[in-house]
Design a protein around this motif. Sequence first.
Motif, PDB file in Angstrom:
ATOM      1  N   MET A  34       0.826  -1.209   0.000  1.00  0.00           N
ATOM      2  CA  MET A  34       0.000   0.000   0.000  1.00  0.00           C
ATOM      3  C   MET A  34       0.862   1.262   0.000  1.00  0.00           C
ATOM      4  O   MET A  34       0.542   2.254  -0.662  1.00  0.00           O
ATOM      5  CB  MET A  34      -0.949  -0.011   1.202  1.00  0.00           C
ATOM      6  N   ASN A  37       1.995   1.868  -3.440  1.00  0.00           N
ATOM      7  CA  ASN A  37       0.896   2.465  -4.216  1.00  0.00           C
ATOM      8  C   ASN A  37       0.854   3.967  -3.971  1.00  0.00           C
ATOM      9  O   ASN A  37       0.735   4.765  -4.901  1.00  0.00           O
ATOM     10  CB  ASN A  37      -0.466   1.891  -3.787  1.00  0.00           C
ATOM     11  N   PHE A  91      -3.601   3.074   9.761  1.00  0.00           N
ATOM     12  CA  PHE A  91      -4.666   2.335   9.082  1.00  0.00           C
ATOM     13  C   PHE A  91      -4.646   0.848   9.399  1.00  0.00           C
ATOM     14  O   PHE A  91      -3.603   0.280   9.680  1.00  0.00           O
ATOM     15  CB  PHE A  91      -4.543   2.516   7.570  1.00  0.00           C
ATOM     16  N   CYS A 139      -8.819   3.564  -5.713  1.00  0.00           N
ATOM     17  CA  CYS A 139      -8.165   3.469  -4.396  1.00  0.00           C
ATOM     18  C   CYS A 139      -9.168   3.888  -3.319  1.00  0.00           C
ATOM     19  O   CYS A 139      -9.376   3.172  -2.336  1.00  0.00           O
ATOM     20  CB  CYS A 139      -6.947   4.393  -4.309  1.00  0.00           C
ATOM     21  N   CYS A 142     -12.189   1.515  -2.532  1.00  0.00           N
ATOM     22  CA  CYS A 142     -11.911   0.389  -1.630  1.00  0.00           C
ATOM     23  C   CYS A 142     -11.697   0.897  -0.204  1.00  0.00           C
ATOM     24  O   CYS A 142     -12.237   0.347   0.743  1.00  0.00           O
ATOM     25  CB  CYS A 142     -10.708  -0.429  -2.099  1.00  0.00           C
ATOM     26  N   HIS A 143     -10.903   1.961  -0.068  1.00  0.00           N
ATOM     27  CA  HIS A 143     -10.593   2.476   1.273  1.00  0.00           C
ATOM     28  C   HIS A 143     -11.841   2.882   2.051  1.00  0.00           C
ATOM     29  O   HIS A 143     -11.921   2.650   3.249  1.00  0.00           O
ATOM     30  CB  HIS A 143      -9.637   3.677   1.174  1.00  0.00           C
ATOM     31  N   TYR A 146     -13.369  -0.613   3.107  1.00  0.00           N
ATOM     32  CA  TYR A 146     -12.565  -1.747   3.590  1.00  0.00           C
ATOM     33  C   TYR A 146     -11.305  -1.345   4.355  1.00  0.00           C
ATOM     34  O   TYR A 146     -10.490  -2.175   4.690  1.00  0.00           O
ATOM     35  CB  TYR A 146     -12.236  -2.674   2.415  1.00  0.00           C
ATOM     36  N   ARG A 147     -11.121  -0.049   4.599  1.00  0.00           N
ATOM     37  CA  ARG A 147      -9.965   0.397   5.375  1.00  0.00           C
ATOM     38  C   ARG A 147     -10.457   1.216   6.563  1.00  0.00           C
ATOM     39  O   ARG A 147     -11.349   2.043   6.406  1.00  0.00           O
ATOM     40  CB  ARG A 147      -9.044   1.260   4.489  1.00  0.00           C
TER      41      ARG A 147
END
Length: 151
Positions: A34, A37, A91, A139, A142-143, A146-147
């Motif tokens: 990550m 990324n 995170f 990005c 999803c975050h 799911y983050r």
Amino acid sequence: MMMRTVVVVAGTLLLGIGAGVAQQDAVKVAQDTMKANGRNMGTVLSPMVKGEKPYDQAAVDAALNQLDDTAKKLPTLFPASVKDAKWEGDFSPSPKIWEDKAGYDAKVASFAKVVTEAKAKIKDLDSLKANFPGIGKECSACHETYRLKKG
Ligand code: HEC
């Protein structure tokens, strides 16, 4: 008899330590992926889009290849074994990754598709400018779900 108990206990302890090491390795792989990324989006591609750095096709290709590599890793990047791991930093993965696997897999597939398209399309600054925001959206998508951010 005594000896045997000692051996069994030691073996169990070692297994436990082994599992802990594997778990922290998996956490590190996920975080390093990550962070890479983030570096490629934030310090390679974004400065070119903004005109702060000259367009550099080799650097763009390297960044897109790393994102592509991420897309391939994502389906197994968060194994169930890291659910209760210690996540250093700001995170951690949301439990939804495992509770809503179909939803997570859909985000992975969507990210992979956009990265594959971007790799085929980005040939110059204009096409980078056209495709960069779409990658960023994947990005965030999803975050968002799911983050988790430690507050
Ligand atoms: C399919 C889901 C998914 C996609 C797509 C995704 N991420 Fe993540 N990302 C996560 C999860 C879950 C975490 C929290 C766990 C971790 O840090 O590995 C995270 C954490 C991060 C972090 C914090 C890492 C740290 O330890 O400080 C950064 C930076 C990041 N992502 C950048 C990106 C960028 C940039 C993209 C797009 C190019 C992206 N991510 C795409 C799921 C995703």
